[in-house]
Design a protein around this motif. Structure first.
Motif, PDB file in Angstrom:
ATOM      1  N   ILE A   3      44.271  38.853  33.496  1.00 42.39           N
ATOM      2  CA  ILE A   3      42.945  37.949  33.338  1.00 42.39           C
ATOM      3  C   ILE A   3      42.598  37.666  34.991  1.00 42.39           C
ATOM      4  N   GLY A   4      43.794  37.229  35.635  1.00 45.06           N
ATOM      5  CA  GLY A   4      43.331  36.817  37.083  1.00 45.06           C
ATOM      6  C   GLY A   4      43.036  37.721  37.987  1.00 45.06           C
ATOM      7  N   ILE A   5      43.856  38.918  38.006  1.00 48.26           N
ATOM      8  CA  ILE A   5      43.746  40.017  38.896  1.00 48.26           C
ATOM      9  C   ILE A   5      42.153  40.397  38.401  1.00 48.26           C
TER      10      ILE A   5
ATOM     11  N   ALA B 130      47.892  40.534  45.377  1.00 49.01           N
ATOM     12  CA  ALA B 130      49.491  40.543  45.302  1.00 49.01           C
ATOM     13  C   ALA B 130      50.016  39.058  45.118  1.00 49.01           C
ATOM     14  N   LEU B 131      49.255  37.981  45.524  1.00 53.11           N
ATOM     15  CA  LEU B 131      49.902  36.759  45.373  1.00 53.11           C
ATOM     16  C   LEU B 131      49.895  36.382  43.916  1.00 53.11           C
TER      17      LEU B 131
ATOM     18  N   LEU C 281      40.076  43.591  51.506  1.00 49.87           N
ATOM     19  CA  LEU C 281      41.262  43.173  51.937  1.00 49.87           C
ATOM     20  C   LEU C 281      41.833  41.840  51.321  1.00 49.87           C
ATOM     21  N   THR C 282      40.847  41.040  51.236  1.00 47.41           N
ATOM     22  CA  THR C 282      41.072  39.526  50.631  1.00 47.41           C
ATOM     23  C   THR C 282      41.532  39.850  49.122  1.00 47.41           C
ATOM     24  N   ALA C 283      40.709  40.527  48.573  1.00 45.72           N
ATOM     25  CA  ALA C 283      41.145  40.649  47.130  1.00 45.72           C
ATOM     26  C   ALA C 283      42.543  41.440  47.050  1.00 45.72           C
ATOM     27  N   ILE C 284      43.006  42.229  47.718  1.00 43.99           N
ATOM     28  CA  ILE C 284      44.502  42.972  47.661  1.00 43.99           C
ATOM     29  C   ILE C 284      45.412  41.851  47.953  1.00 43.99           C
TER      30      ILE C 284
END
Length: 78
Positions: free
Chosen positions: A29-31, A61-62, A54-57
């Motif tokens: 859900i978060g991704i 990943a976090l 880039l920020t979304a990637i």
């Protein structure tokens, strides 16, 4: 006595599996929300779309790392 030990072990395994499943669903859900927000932001300001991607990637990943950590804690902590 033996029956109680077996039932407790089975309940612990079920709890660990349930916790791991909840962690995986929460990460999915978060991704999904991260991707949605990145696409909407890129649609509003197309010149900044690469920055949002880039920020979304990085944030994805976090979130994925946190999900894997939660799953390991659930499966090891039984």
């Amino acid at each position: 006595m033996i029956l109680q030990a077996v039932a407790g072990a089975a309940l612990g395994k079920a709890g660990a599996a349930l916790g791991a499943g909840i962690a995986a669903v929460a990460a999915a859900i978060g991704i999904g929300k991260i991707g949605q927000a990145a696409l909407e932001a890129g649609a509003r300001q197309p010149e900044k779309a690469d920055h949002y991607r880039l920020t979304a990637i990085i944030v994805g990943a976090l979130v994925e790392g946190a999900c894997l950590f939660a799953i390991l804690v659930c499966l090891i902590g039984k």
